[in-house]
Design a protein around this motif. Structure first.
Motif, PDB file in Angstrom:
ATOM      1  N   GLN A 182       0.940  -1.640  -0.204  1.00 41.83           N
ATOM      2  CA  GLN A 182      -0.390  -0.182  -0.222  1.00 41.83           C
ATOM      3  C   GLN A 182       0.925   1.413   0.068  1.00 41.83           C
ATOM      4  N   SER A 216       2.425   1.383  -3.283  1.00 45.98           N
ATOM      5  CA  SER A 216       1.914   2.034  -4.448  1.00 45.98           C
ATOM      6  C   SER A 216       1.734   3.463  -4.387  1.00 45.98           C
ATOM      7  N   LYS A 217       1.247   3.587  -3.453  1.00 45.98           N
ATOM      8  CA  LYS A 217       0.548   5.142  -3.195  1.00 45.98           C
ATOM      9  C   LYS A 217       1.887   6.396  -2.953  1.00 45.98           C
ATOM     10  N   ASN A 218       3.396   6.046  -3.223  1.00 47.82           N
ATOM     11  CA  ASN A 218       4.565   6.489  -3.503  1.00 47.82           C
ATOM     12  C   ASN A 218       5.276   5.988  -4.616  1.00 47.82           C
TER      13      ASN A 218
END
Length: 329
Positions: free
Chosen positions: A151, A154-156
């Motif tokens: 998570q 994926s977000k960064n």
């Protein structure tokens, strides 16, 4: 009456026949009498690493079963390639063997043009053992498990890095496999060995890293790094408490580890091959050998593994990762 002119040519013919017979004997006798002198196992790394430890454990067993001393020759350099090249060039008589790992046998050729040998330049005798790698996080990364890791990364995209012990190593390929399966974007940082990688992870100068399980385990057990998952298809018997990455649907195809195999130069005579193969198989079934190997984090191979098919499948797998990640040295 003695006639020198008649007997001399006869004597010469008899002597020539005798010498011809003697000259023909060693090729057969050597194979039948093998081994009649010490055997050298080449290891392409300095003493103390996982390949060296595996080789020394195997050497003890083979020596006992073949009845001659089996000595280790450490020839470090070029990711194991210098030692492997020496064995590829050696006489195919069974007295020079190689205990090699996935790096020098299967991966090096795919990532660097400097490596001149190929799998076909060896007689593969058998698989010895394997152990998984382990994906870890630093304590300062803020993640405690694989789901949190996925998570956060994926977000960064592009914000985080992972380290390995060098370009084109199995650790590097495992990291790229995780990236591919997880559709993640991370920067790879190659270190010159495990020690500096460990220092940066424990000092929170690096978020993520890949270790050989035996190298990472002391730091995982002491809580200095966090294990996110092992890289073979199933959990390691050594660490049943650490999940395999493949247990997560997103990483179900992650299956890569470090393996060790016994090889000889190409065209090893079959009688010699059969003797070494039997000694290796007997070793793999020895409870003492299994105990020693499991203590280093390795799982001993089954004796019915078709080593040629296994190596071909491993090369194909590594080739796919190398092409995906555009790894070149």
């Amino acid at each position: 009456m003695h006639n020198p002119s008649l007997s001399s040519p006869l004597r010469r013919t008899a002597l020539l026949c005798a010498f011809a017979t003697l000259a023909a004997v060693p090729a057969w006798a050597q194979q039948d009498a093998y081994p009649s002198k010490p055997i050298t196992i080449v290891v392409g790394y300095p003493p103390g690493g996982s390949t060296d430890l595996t080789a020394r454990t195997v050497a003890t067993e083979l020596g006992a079963k073949l009845g001659v001393p089996v000595v280790i020759e450490n020839i470090g350099g070029a990711g194991g390639a210098i030692g492997a090249q020496k064995v590829a060039n050696a006489a195919a008589d069974g007295y020079t063997l190689l205990v090699g790992a996935s790096n020098e046998i299967a991966i090096n050729k795919l990532v660097t043009k400097k490596v001149k040998y190929d799998v076909k330049d060896f007689t593969a005798i058998g698989l010895i053992a394997s152990q998984p790698l382990v994906l870890v996080a630093s304590t300062g990364s803020g993640v405690k498990n694989l789901a949190e890791f996925t998570q956060k990364v994926s977000k960064n995209p592009g914000k985080f890095s992972y380290g390995s012990s060098g370009v084109g190593t199995s650790l590097h390929l495992a990291g790229e496999m995780v990236k591919e399966q997880g559709k993640l974007f991370m920067t790879h940082i190659p270190y010159r060995g495990v020690a500096p990688l460990t220092n940066d992870l424990m000092g929170n100068n690096l978020e993520y890293g890949v270790f050989v399980l035996s190298s990472g385990l002391p730091h995982i057990r002491s809580g200095k790094v966090i294990a996110l998952g092992t890289t073979e298809a199933k959990r390691s018997p050594t660490t049943p408490d650490i999940p395999a990455l493949a247990e997560s649907p997103q990483y179900k195809n992650v299956d890569i580890g470090v393996w060790f195999a016994l090889l000889a130069p190409a065209n090893l005579p079959k009688p010699v091959f059969d003797k070494v193969k039997k000694a290796l198989n007997d070793s793999l079934q020895s409870p003492e050998f299994k105990k020693k190997m499991e203590a280093t984090g390795s799982t001993v191979a089954a004796t019915n593994v078709n080593i040629d098919q296994y190596l071909a499948a491993e090369v194909a797998k590594y080739k796919k990762i190398v092409e995906f990640a555009k790894i070149e040295e």
